[in-house]
Write a protein that holds these residues in place. Structure first.
Motif, mmCIF file in Angstrom:
data_model
loop_
_atom_site.group_PDB
_atom_site.id
_atom_site.type_symbol
_atom_site.label_atom_id
_atom_site.label_comp_id
_atom_site.label_asym_id
_atom_site.label_seq_id
_atom_site.Cartn_x
_atom_site.Cartn_y
_atom_site.Cartn_z
ATOM 1 N N GLY A 70 46.539 42.259 33.479
ATOM 2 C CA GLY A 70 45.362 41.947 32.800
ATOM 3 C C GLY A 70 44.373 42.332 33.818
ATOM 4 O O GLY A 70 43.138 42.630 33.511
ATOM 5 N N VAL A 71 44.382 41.811 35.009
ATOM 6 C CA VAL A 71 43.502 42.117 36.136
ATOM 7 C C VAL A 71 43.327 43.518 36.485
ATOM 8 O O VAL A 71 42.172 44.175 36.483
ATOM 9 C CB VAL A 71 43.746 41.243 37.448
ATOM 10 C CG1 VAL A 71 43.195 41.738 38.728
ATOM 11 C CG2 VAL A 71 43.730 39.915 37.265
ATOM 12 N N LYS A 72 44.386 44.259 36.480
ATOM 13 C CA LYS A 72 44.302 45.693 36.748
ATOM 14 C C LYS A 72 43.407 46.336 35.450
ATOM 15 O O LYS A 72 42.453 47.027 35.623
ATOM 16 C CB LYS A 72 45.623 46.447 36.630
ATOM 17 C CG LYS A 72 45.698 47.692 36.597
ATOM 18 C CD LYS A 72 47.099 48.119 36.247
ATOM 19 C CE LYS A 72 47.035 49.773 35.640
ATOM 20 N NZ LYS A 72 48.116 49.978 34.684
ATOM 21 N N TYR A 73 43.794 45.973 34.362
ATOM 22 C CA TYR A 73 42.905 46.544 32.989
ATOM 23 C C TYR A 73 41.374 46.008 33.137
ATOM 24 O O TYR A 73 40.666 46.527 32.785
ATOM 25 C CB TYR A 73 43.496 46.420 31.575
ATOM 26 C CG TYR A 73 44.930 47.194 31.540
ATOM 27 C CD1 TYR A 73 45.055 48.452 31.923
ATOM 28 C CD2 TYR A 73 45.932 46.452 31.156
ATOM 29 C CE1 TYR A 73 46.059 48.796 31.887
ATOM 30 C CE2 TYR A 73 47.147 47.244 31.226
ATOM 31 C CZ TYR A 73 47.143 48.569 31.459
ATOM 32 O OH TYR A 73 48.448 49.093 31.201
ATOM 33 N N SER A 77 38.465 48.776 33.400
ATOM 34 C CA SER A 77 37.441 48.672 32.448
ATOM 35 C C SER A 77 35.867 48.588 32.988
ATOM 36 O O SER A 77 35.276 49.208 32.466
ATOM 37 C CB SER A 77 37.731 47.975 31.164
ATOM 38 O OG SER A 77 37.651 46.301 31.783
ATOM 39 N N SER A 78 35.930 47.777 34.046
ATOM 40 C CA SER A 78 34.602 47.349 34.460
ATOM 41 C C SER A 78 34.212 48.691 35.469
ATOM 42 O O SER A 78 33.020 48.824 35.410
ATOM 43 C CB SER A 78 34.407 46.123 35.199
ATOM 44 O OG SER A 78 35.606 46.023 36.292
ATOM 45 N N ALA A 79 35.040 49.183 35.912
ATOM 46 C CA ALA A 79 34.660 50.389 36.821
ATOM 47 C C ALA A 79 34.380 51.707 36.150
ATOM 48 O O ALA A 79 33.272 52.406 36.557
ATOM 49 C CB ALA A 79 35.770 50.696 37.705
#
Length: 81
Positions: A70-73, A77-79
């Motif tokens: 979840g943190v990775k995605y 997605s914010s990048a």
């Protein structure tokens, strides 16, 4: 107080897994195996060896893997934005 005792191990495992994921020492495809080993070992240390503690360790591992994913995605997605 019981919620904190149930929540803390999985958060700690998620932090450790995220740190391992950021290094290049362990391939990302082995992170779930590392999570299972660490989760089960922690639950054995906490409550002794039994089938129930094995399931608790697997629960910690799955919650930790899900949190790291979840943190990775979220970061990916914010990048993109």
């Amino acid at each position: 107080m019981d919620i904190i005792n149930d929540f803390a191990p999985y958060v700690g495992l998620a932090v450790i897994l995220y740190a391992i994921r950021q290094t290049s020492k362990v391939s990302n495809r082995y992170i779930p195996i590392v999570a299972i080993v660490l989760g089960v070992l922690y639950s054995f240390w906490e409550s002794g060896v039994s089938p129930h503690t094995t399931l608790i360790g697997l629960k910690y591992a799955l919650l930790g893997i899900g949190t790291v994913a979840g943190v990775k995605y979220f970061i990916e997605s914010s990048a993109k934005k």
